[in-house]
Design a protein around this motif. Structure first.
Motif, PDB file in Angstrom:
ATOM      1  N   GLN A  56      -8.750  13.904 -29.627  1.00 56.16           N
ATOM      2  CA  GLN A  56      -8.333  15.059 -29.056  1.00 56.16           C
ATOM      3  C   GLN A  56      -7.005  15.704 -29.847  1.00 56.16           C
ATOM      4  O   GLN A  56      -6.089  14.803 -30.174  1.00 56.16           O
ATOM      5  CB  GLN A  56      -7.874  14.682 -27.632  1.00 56.16           C
ATOM      6  CG  GLN A  56      -7.336  15.806 -26.682  1.00 56.16           C
ATOM      7  CD  GLN A  56      -6.902  15.385 -25.288  1.00 56.16           C
ATOM      8  OE1 GLN A  56      -7.848  14.836 -24.630  1.00 56.16           O
ATOM      9  NE2 GLN A  56      -5.938  15.776 -24.723  1.00 56.16           N
ATOM     10  N   ARG A  72      10.416  17.564 -24.053  1.00 57.72           N
ATOM     11  CA  ARG A  72       9.248  17.013 -23.503  1.00 57.72           C
ATOM     12  C   ARG A  72       9.007  15.380 -23.534  1.00 57.72           C
ATOM     13  O   ARG A  72       9.085  15.027 -24.669  1.00 57.72           O
ATOM     14  CB  ARG A  72       7.972  17.487 -23.962  1.00 57.72           C
ATOM     15  CG  ARG A  72       7.922  19.099 -23.776  1.00 57.72           C
ATOM     16  CD  ARG A  72       6.587  19.627 -24.390  1.00 57.72           C
ATOM     17  NE  ARG A  72       6.723  20.992 -24.391  1.00 57.72           N
ATOM     18  CZ  ARG A  72       5.927  21.942 -23.648  1.00 57.72           C
ATOM     19  NH1 ARG A  72       5.032  21.103 -22.590  1.00 57.72           N
ATOM     20  NH2 ARG A  72       6.098  23.222 -23.635  1.00 57.72           N
ATOM     21  N   HIS A  81       6.842  10.013 -22.866  1.00 61.27           N
ATOM     22  CA  HIS A  81       5.632   9.859 -22.247  1.00 61.27           C
ATOM     23  C   HIS A  81       4.698   9.262 -22.917  1.00 61.27           C
ATOM     24  O   HIS A  81       4.836   8.929 -23.997  1.00 61.27           O
ATOM     25  CB  HIS A  81       4.839  11.205 -22.188  1.00 61.27           C
ATOM     26  CG  HIS A  81       5.608  12.621 -21.579  1.00 61.27           C
ATOM     27  ND1 HIS A  81       5.244  13.770 -21.710  1.00 61.27           N
ATOM     28  CD2 HIS A  81       6.632  12.478 -20.424  1.00 61.27           C
ATOM     29  CE1 HIS A  81       6.067  14.543 -21.079  1.00 61.27           C
ATOM     30  NE2 HIS A  81       6.913  13.563 -20.216  1.00 61.27           N
ATOM     31  N   LYS A 139      -0.580   8.685 -31.566  1.00 62.83           N
ATOM     32  CA  LYS A 139      -0.499  10.187 -31.857  1.00 62.83           C
ATOM     33  C   LYS A 139      -0.077  10.364 -33.210  1.00 62.83           C
ATOM     34  O   LYS A 139       0.669   9.750 -33.741  1.00 62.83           O
ATOM     35  CB  LYS A 139       0.651  10.827 -30.739  1.00 62.83           C
ATOM     36  CG  LYS A 139       0.036  10.866 -29.293  1.00 62.83           C
ATOM     37  CD  LYS A 139       1.155  11.010 -28.526  1.00 62.83           C
ATOM     38  CE  LYS A 139       1.056  10.519 -26.999  1.00 62.83           C
ATOM     39  NZ  LYS A 139       2.065  10.575 -26.180  1.00 62.83           N
ATOM     40  N   HIS A 179       6.791   8.630 -26.362  1.00 68.49           N
ATOM     41  CA  HIS A 179       6.885   9.864 -27.383  1.00 68.49           C
ATOM     42  C   HIS A 179       7.628  10.921 -26.443  1.00 68.49           C
ATOM     43  O   HIS A 179       7.350  11.292 -25.297  1.00 68.49           O
ATOM     44  CB  HIS A 179       5.547  10.286 -27.739  1.00 68.49           C
ATOM     45  CG  HIS A 179       5.765  11.539 -28.381  1.00 68.49           C
ATOM     46  ND1 HIS A 179       5.138  12.803 -28.407  1.00 68.49           N
ATOM     47  CD2 HIS A 179       6.437  11.820 -29.723  1.00 68.49           C
ATOM     48  CE1 HIS A 179       5.308  13.583 -29.133  1.00 68.49           C
ATOM     49  NE2 HIS A 179       6.267  13.046 -30.180  1.00 68.49           N
ATOM     50  N   TYR A 197      -0.569  17.943 -32.125  1.00 69.12           N
ATOM     51  CA  TYR A 197      -0.868  16.588 -32.427  1.00 69.12           C
ATOM     52  C   TYR A 197      -2.179  15.892 -31.934  1.00 69.12           C
ATOM     53  O   TYR A 197      -2.762  16.588 -31.171  1.00 69.12           O
ATOM     54  CB  TYR A 197       0.438  15.631 -31.848  1.00 69.12           C
ATOM     55  CG  TYR A 197       0.376  15.936 -29.897  1.00 69.12           C
ATOM     56  CD1 TYR A 197       0.841  17.146 -29.612  1.00 69.12           C
ATOM     57  CD2 TYR A 197       0.142  14.895 -29.193  1.00 69.12           C
ATOM     58  CE1 TYR A 197       1.302  17.483 -28.167  1.00 69.12           C
ATOM     59  CE2 TYR A 197       0.400  15.340 -27.873  1.00 69.12           C
ATOM     60  CZ  TYR A 197       0.633  16.405 -27.333  1.00 69.12           C
ATOM     61  OH  TYR A 197       0.835  16.573 -26.049  1.00 69.12           O
ATOM     62  N   TYR A 206      -7.083  12.476 -23.017  1.00 71.69           N
ATOM     63  CA  TYR A 206      -5.981  12.589 -21.569  1.00 71.69           C
ATOM     64  C   TYR A 206      -6.485  11.853 -20.314  1.00 71.69           C
ATOM     65  O   TYR A 206      -7.646  11.889 -20.056  1.00 71.69           O
ATOM     66  CB  TYR A 206      -5.646  14.080 -21.355  1.00 71.69           C
ATOM     67  CG  TYR A 206      -4.969  14.585 -20.409  1.00 71.69           C
ATOM     68  CD1 TYR A 206      -5.354  15.256 -19.454  1.00 71.69           C
ATOM     69  CD2 TYR A 206      -3.695  13.899 -20.062  1.00 71.69           C
ATOM     70  CE1 TYR A 206      -4.550  15.811 -18.011  1.00 71.69           C
ATOM     71  CE2 TYR A 206      -2.742  14.510 -19.064  1.00 71.69           C
ATOM     72  CZ  TYR A 206      -3.173  15.212 -18.090  1.00 71.69           C
ATOM     73  OH  TYR A 206      -2.474  15.559 -16.951  1.00 71.69           O
ATOM     74  N   LYS A 238       8.576  17.464 -13.420  1.00 68.69           N
ATOM     75  CA  LYS A 238       8.168  15.926 -13.706  1.00 68.69           C
ATOM     76  C   LYS A 238       9.315  15.114 -14.679  1.00 68.69           C
ATOM     77  O   LYS A 238       9.625  14.012 -14.347  1.00 68.69           O
ATOM     78  CB  LYS A 238       6.670  16.141 -14.416  1.00 68.69           C
ATOM     79  CG  LYS A 238       6.251  14.586 -14.622  1.00 68.69           C
ATOM     80  CD  LYS A 238       4.875  14.711 -15.269  1.00 68.69           C
ATOM     81  CE  LYS A 238       4.860  15.138 -16.847  1.00 68.69           C
ATOM     82  NZ  LYS A 238       3.486  15.120 -17.225  1.00 68.69           N
TER      83      LYS A 238
HETATM   84  C1  LIG Z   1      -0.823  16.212 -21.953  1.00 69.32           C
HETATM   85  C2  LIG Z   1      -2.048  16.605 -21.479  1.00 69.32           C
HETATM   86  C3  LIG Z   1      -1.626  17.678 -20.301  1.00 69.32           C
HETATM   87  N1  LIG Z   1      -2.793  18.565 -19.912  1.00 69.32           N
HETATM   88  C4  LIG Z   1      -2.242  19.290 -18.832  1.00 69.32           C
HETATM   89  C5  LIG Z   1      -1.725  18.772 -17.687  1.00 69.32           C
HETATM   90  C6  LIG Z   1      -0.732  19.833 -17.084  1.00 69.32           C
HETATM   91  O1  LIG Z   1      -1.345  20.718 -16.282  1.00 69.32           O
HETATM   92  C7  LIG Z   1      -0.330  20.685 -18.428  1.00 69.32           C
HETATM   93  C8  LIG Z   1       0.955  20.458 -19.035  1.00 69.32           C
HETATM   94  O2  LIG Z   1       1.041  18.793 -18.991  1.00 69.32           O
HETATM   95  P1  LIG Z   1       2.359  18.425 -19.350  1.00 69.32           P
HETATM   96  O3  LIG Z   1       3.669  19.110 -18.704  1.00 69.32           O
HETATM   97  O4  LIG Z   1       2.284  16.803 -19.066  1.00 69.32           O
HETATM   98  O5  LIG Z   1       2.661  18.715 -20.835  1.00 69.32           O
HETATM   99  P2  LIG Z   1       3.988  17.689 -21.800  1.00 69.32           P
HETATM  100  O6  LIG Z   1       5.047  17.635 -20.969  1.00 69.32           O
HETATM  101  O7  LIG Z   1       3.909  18.684 -23.029  1.00 69.32           O
HETATM  102  O8  LIG Z   1       3.283  16.186 -22.122  1.00 69.32           O
HETATM  103  C9  LIG Z   1       3.270  15.814 -23.259  1.00 69.32           C
HETATM  104  O9  LIG Z   1       4.541  15.534 -23.751  1.00 69.32           O
HETATM  105  C10 LIG Z   1       4.745  14.571 -24.576  1.00 69.32           C
HETATM  106  C11 LIG Z   1       5.508  15.126 -25.819  1.00 69.32           C
HETATM  107  C12 LIG Z   1       3.380  13.859 -25.091  1.00 69.32           C
HETATM  108  O10 LIG Z   1       3.611  13.044 -26.198  1.00 69.32           O
HETATM  109  C13 LIG Z   1       2.268  13.769 -24.331  1.00 69.32           C
HETATM  110  O11 LIG Z   1       1.275  14.042 -25.177  1.00 69.32           O
HETATM  111  C14 LIG Z   1       2.330  14.619 -23.118  1.00 69.32           C
HETATM  112  O12 LIG Z   1       2.874  13.904 -21.959  1.00 69.32           O
HETATM  113  O13 LIG Z   1      -1.423  20.371 -19.416  1.00 69.32           O
HETATM  114  C15 LIG Z   1      -3.963  18.315 -20.631  1.00 69.32           C
HETATM  115  O14 LIG Z   1      -4.845  19.015 -19.965  1.00 69.32           O
HETATM  116  N2  LIG Z   1      -4.089  17.424 -21.218  1.00 69.32           N
HETATM  117  C16 LIG Z   1      -3.321  16.767 -21.738  1.00 69.32           C
HETATM  118  O15 LIG Z   1      -3.656  16.022 -22.870  1.00 69.32           O
END
Ligand SMILES: Cc1cn([C@H]2C[C@H](O)[C@@H](COP(=O)(O)OP(=O)(O)O[C@H]3O[C@H](C)C(=O)[C@H](O)[C@H]3O)O2)c(=O)[nH]c1=O
Length: 188
Positions: A46, A58, A61, A71, A118, A131, A137, A168
């Motif tokens: 992915q 961010r 996680h 990753k 990460h 990445y 996911y 979050k």
């Molecule tokens: C991670 C991910 C998120 N989503 C959806 C879920 C939420 O509706 C939206 C935003 O997700 P989130 O706020 O968790 O995104 P980040 O804060 O950038 O999260 C990432 O941040 C750090 C840097 C990481 O290494 C992880 O890959 C991941 O946790 O995308 C998806 O549909 N697929 C995915 O693989």
């Protein structure tokens, strides 16, 4: 590509070969065969991309076994400091982290194996972060540690007042309270 080891075994910096000319540049940003030959036998499934404004942090996680993720991260535009934190219970480097500046100019990539939390902080006005993950996911397996965990005491290289967090990310547990990796797990 050039591989640079870090203080934590398994976490490596990758510098792809960049061909510059009067038009700009070309590089192979990823080759599965070369990665398996020169880094480790990880097969990615992915690709993710996020765009962040200055101050966005961010993290920290991860996904828990059996859905844990390795990753391979990079910045296509802008500048971030990227952090990989060893959260494998029993690891000799448990609680230690690697911090690497990734930019659209240095083309550096960071490989983060399974068992690491990460995160990154955005230092430019805008940063496009891309990445690869070796597991899909799995929101029901998501874990996190607070960005400002006092045990980790991470220096995020940015004034605390400038940090921009998702709702979050404001409410993650401390390292001691987080669900961590059983180091005995076969991590990849
Ligand atoms: C991670 C991910 C998120 N989503 C959806 C879920 C939420 O509706 C939206 C935003 O997700 P989130 O706020 O968790 O995104 P980040 O804060 O950038 O999260 C990432 O941040 C750090 C840097 C990481 O290494 C992880 O890959 C991941 O946790 O995308 C998806 O549909 N697929 C995915 O693989």
């Amino acid at each position: 590509m050039n591989i640079i080891q870090t203080d934590i075994p398994g976490v490596v910096i990758i510098e792809p070969r960049v061909f510059g000319d009067e038009r700009g540049y070309f590089m192979e940003s990823f080759s599965q065969a070369q990665f398996e030959r020169e880094v480790c036998p990880t097969v990615f499934v992915q690709d993710n991309e996020s765009c962040s404004r200055y101050g966005v942090l961010r993290g920290l996680h991860y996904q828990l076994p059996p859905r844990s993720q390795s990753k391979l991260v990079r910045v296509v535009e802008g500048r971030v400091v990227d952090f990989a934190v060893d959260i494998r219970v029993g690891s000799p480097t448990f609680g230690r982290y690697v911090a690497v500046e990734l930019t659209g100019e240095n083309h550096r990539q960071l490989f983060i194996p399974r068992g690491f939390a990460h995160g990154f902080v955005t230092l430019s006005q805008r940063a496009v972060f891309q990445y690869k993950c070796d597991e899909y996911y799995a929101p029901d397996h998501e874990g996190a540690v607070a960005w400002n965990d006092p045990t980790l005491a991470i220096d995020w290289r940015i004034p605390t007042g400038d940090v921009v967090l998702s709702e979050k990310d404001r409410h993650h547990p401390r390292l001691e309270a987080a669900r961590l990796f059983d180091y005995g797990e076969k991590l990849y």
